[in-house]
Design a protein around this motif. Structure first.
Motif, mmCIF file in Angstrom:
data_model
loop_
_atom_site.group_PDB
_atom_site.id
_atom_site.type_symbol
_atom_site.label_atom_id
_atom_site.label_comp_id
_atom_site.label_asym_id
_atom_site.label_seq_id
_atom_site.Cartn_x
_atom_site.Cartn_y
_atom_site.Cartn_z
ATOM 1 N N VAL A 47 0.499 -1.122 0.569
ATOM 2 C CA VAL A 47 -0.091 0.108 0.121
ATOM 3 C C VAL A 47 0.857 1.220 0.115
ATOM 4 C CG1 VAL A 47 -0.173 0.649 2.844
ATOM 5 C CG2 VAL A 47 -2.180 0.480 0.710
ATOM 6 N N ASP A 48 2.367 1.265 0.674
ATOM 7 C CA ASP A 48 3.419 1.816 0.535
ATOM 8 C C ASP A 48 4.235 2.724 -0.542
ATOM 9 O OD1 ASP A 48 2.111 3.192 3.216
ATOM 10 O OD2 ASP A 48 3.607 1.746 3.797
ATOM 11 N N LEU A 77 -15.560 -11.169 -7.758
ATOM 12 C CA LEU A 77 -15.852 -11.247 -9.142
ATOM 13 C C LEU A 77 -15.216 -9.902 -9.254
ATOM 14 C CD1 LEU A 77 -19.166 -11.189 -8.803
ATOM 15 C CD2 LEU A 77 -18.562 -13.729 -9.765
ATOM 16 N N ARG A 78 -14.629 -8.589 -8.659
ATOM 17 C CA ARG A 78 -14.371 -8.059 -9.132
ATOM 18 C C ARG A 78 -13.598 -7.009 -8.481
ATOM 19 N NH1 ARG A 78 -17.947 -6.285 -12.456
ATOM 20 N NH2 ARG A 78 -19.024 -4.634 -10.646
ATOM 21 N N VAL A 79 -11.628 -6.639 -7.914
ATOM 22 C CA VAL A 79 -11.733 -5.384 -7.297
ATOM 23 C C VAL A 79 -11.006 -4.132 -7.663
ATOM 24 C CG1 VAL A 79 -9.819 -5.391 -5.580
ATOM 25 C CG2 VAL A 79 -11.101 -7.620 -5.994
ATOM 26 N N GLY A 80 -11.688 -3.413 -7.253
ATOM 27 C CA GLY A 80 -11.493 -2.101 -7.768
ATOM 28 C C GLY A 80 -10.984 -1.327 -6.377
ATOM 29 N N VAL A 81 -9.920 -0.477 -6.630
ATOM 30 C CA VAL A 81 -8.877 0.080 -6.302
ATOM 31 C C VAL A 81 -8.266 1.985 -5.785
ATOM 32 C CG1 VAL A 81 -6.325 0.309 -5.312
ATOM 33 C CG2 VAL A 81 -7.033 -1.758 -5.887
ATOM 34 N N ARG A 82 -9.217 2.255 -4.369
ATOM 35 C CA ARG A 82 -8.610 3.471 -4.516
ATOM 36 C C ARG A 82 -7.411 4.119 -4.025
ATOM 37 N NH1 ARG A 82 -14.608 6.610 -3.632
ATOM 38 N NH2 ARG A 82 -13.151 6.724 -1.281
ATOM 39 N N LEU A 83 -6.911 4.997 -4.223
ATOM 40 C CA LEU A 83 -5.748 5.618 -3.349
ATOM 41 C C LEU A 83 -5.494 6.645 -2.686
ATOM 42 C CD1 LEU A 83 -2.880 3.825 -4.883
ATOM 43 C CD2 LEU A 83 -3.437 3.014 -2.658
ATOM 44 N N ASN A 84 -5.743 7.624 -1.437
ATOM 45 C CA ASN A 84 -5.559 8.854 -1.453
ATOM 46 C C ASN A 84 -4.038 8.975 -0.579
ATOM 47 O OD1 ASN A 84 -5.567 8.332 1.444
ATOM 48 N ND2 ASN A 84 -7.331 8.366 1.394
ATOM 49 N N LYS A 88 -3.255 6.377 2.302
ATOM 50 C CA LYS A 88 -4.958 4.900 2.811
ATOM 51 C C LYS A 88 -5.220 4.502 1.240
ATOM 52 C CE LYS A 88 -7.093 5.236 6.234
ATOM 53 N NZ LYS A 88 -7.877 4.255 6.808
ATOM 54 N N CYS A 89 -5.668 3.146 1.468
ATOM 55 C CA CYS A 89 -5.766 2.050 0.328
ATOM 56 C C CYS A 89 -7.284 1.857 0.276
ATOM 57 C CB CYS A 89 -5.523 1.706 -0.161
ATOM 58 S SG CYS A 89 -5.520 -0.024 -1.125
ATOM 59 N N GLN A 90 -8.532 2.529 -0.463
ATOM 60 C CA GLN A 90 -9.654 1.857 0.261
ATOM 61 C C GLN A 90 -10.051 0.659 -1.004
ATOM 62 O OE1 GLN A 90 -13.265 3.871 -1.102
ATOM 63 N NE2 GLN A 90 -13.767 3.467 1.928
ATOM 64 N N LEU A 91 -10.354 -0.121 -1.060
ATOM 65 C CA LEU A 91 -10.395 -1.345 -1.716
ATOM 66 C C LEU A 91 -11.966 -2.250 -2.231
ATOM 67 C CD1 LEU A 91 -7.849 -3.987 -0.328
ATOM 68 C CD2 LEU A 91 -7.475 -3.208 -2.536
ATOM 69 N N SER A 92 -12.077 -1.852 -3.188
ATOM 70 C CA SER A 92 -13.560 -2.743 -3.083
ATOM 71 C C SER A 92 -14.192 -3.501 -3.935
ATOM 72 C CB SER A 92 -14.889 -0.956 -4.449
ATOM 73 O OG SER A 92 -14.516 -0.049 -3.848
ATOM 74 N N ILE A 93 -14.764 -4.522 -2.898
ATOM 75 C CA ILE A 93 -14.785 -6.014 -3.533
ATOM 76 C C ILE A 93 -16.154 -6.020 -3.716
ATOM 77 C CG2 ILE A 93 -14.019 -8.289 -2.973
ATOM 78 C CD1 ILE A 93 -12.712 -6.886 -0.603
ATOM 79 N N VAL A 94 -16.951 -6.670 -4.936
ATOM 80 C CA VAL A 94 -17.511 -7.525 -5.669
ATOM 81 C C VAL A 94 -17.198 -9.125 -5.200
ATOM 82 C CG1 VAL A 94 -19.380 -7.475 -7.229
ATOM 83 C CG2 VAL A 94 -18.233 -5.431 -7.133
ATOM 84 N N THR A 107 -16.189 -2.739 1.387
ATOM 85 C CA THR A 107 -15.332 -2.594 0.974
ATOM 86 C C THR A 107 -14.338 -2.211 2.452
ATOM 87 O OG1 THR A 107 -16.086 -0.085 2.127
ATOM 88 C CG2 THR A 107 -15.899 -0.331 -0.181
ATOM 89 N N VAL A 108 -13.208 -2.383 2.487
ATOM 90 C CA VAL A 108 -11.960 -2.257 3.259
ATOM 91 C C VAL A 108 -11.060 -1.348 2.697
ATOM 92 C CG1 VAL A 108 -10.085 -4.821 3.990
ATOM 93 C CG2 VAL A 108 -12.258 -5.236 3.155
ATOM 94 N N ASN A 109 -10.531 -0.854 4.061
ATOM 95 C CA ASN A 109 -9.391 0.180 4.278
ATOM 96 C C ASN A 109 -7.987 -0.324 4.677
ATOM 97 O OD1 ASN A 109 -11.066 2.151 2.489
ATOM 98 N ND2 ASN A 109 -11.932 1.857 5.286
ATOM 99 N N VAL A 110 -7.060 -0.101 4.013
ATOM 100 C CA VAL A 110 -6.092 -0.386 4.109
ATOM 101 C C VAL A 110 -4.954 0.483 4.133
ATOM 102 C CG1 VAL A 110 -4.038 -2.565 3.710
ATOM 103 C CG2 VAL A 110 -6.459 -3.033 2.828
ATOM 104 N N GLY A 111 -3.856 0.405 5.550
ATOM 105 C CA GLY A 111 -2.601 1.887 5.083
ATOM 106 C C GLY A 111 -3.372 2.729 6.060
ATOM 107 N N GLY A 112 -2.481 3.750 5.676
ATOM 108 C CA GLY A 112 -3.022 5.492 6.385
ATOM 109 C C GLY A 112 -3.023 5.333 8.027
ATOM 110 N N ALA A 113 -2.899 6.507 7.984
ATOM 111 C CA ALA A 113 -3.183 6.803 9.839
ATOM 112 C C ALA A 113 -4.295 6.278 10.063
ATOM 113 C CB ALA A 113 -2.908 7.958 9.656
ATOM 114 N N ALA A 114 -4.566 6.199 10.908
ATOM 115 C CA ALA A 114 -6.076 5.768 11.981
ATOM 116 C C ALA A 114 -7.410 6.611 11.377
ATOM 117 C CB ALA A 114 -5.593 4.947 13.701
#
Length: 114
Positions: A47-48, A77-84, A88-94, A107-114
């Motif tokens: 993620v970094d 079925l599908r995974v989408g990724v948004r990074l800010n 922080k990485c936001q995964l959209s999982i279908v 959706t699952v958030n990984v990394g970044g500040a809490a």
């Protein structure tokens, strides 16, 4: 079959329990569980890295690989990724759970500040 919430102890439906399990799998770095060293995903390590197309593809592949390996009750079925900018990485999982014909988006958030 249902499960228990890891935060409140309340009963969860099968669909909610699978979502909780996926979040746990994806946010656990491989090698950190004592009795199950292979458990988790490579997402916390990836993620970094810079937000290039190649690294987005690595995030998607690591997500699918971990879910396929550790959560047999569902199919990705599908995974989408948004990074800010905060890392922080936001995964959209279908997904489609094995006992249902319905598709589920989570959706699952990984990394970044809490």
């Amino acid at each position: 079959m249902s499960g228990m919430s890891n935060g409140t102890g309340a009963m969860l439906s099968r669909r909610e329990h699978i979502g909780q399990s996926i979040a746990d799998i994806l946010t656990t770095p491989i090698g950190t569980r004592l009795m199950r060293r292979n458990y988790g995903s490579y997402l916390p390590q990836l993620v970094d890295h810079p937000a290039t197309d190649a690294n987005r593809l690595r995030l998607i592949a690591a997500t699918a690989q971990a879910i396929i390996k550790w959560e047999p009750r569902t199919r990705v079925l599908r995974v989408g990724v948004r990074l800010n900018a905060q890392g922080k990485c936001q995964l959209s999982i279908v997904r489609r759970d094995t006992d249902s014909a319905d598709t589920v988006m989570s959706t699952v958030n990984v990394g970044g500040a809490a």
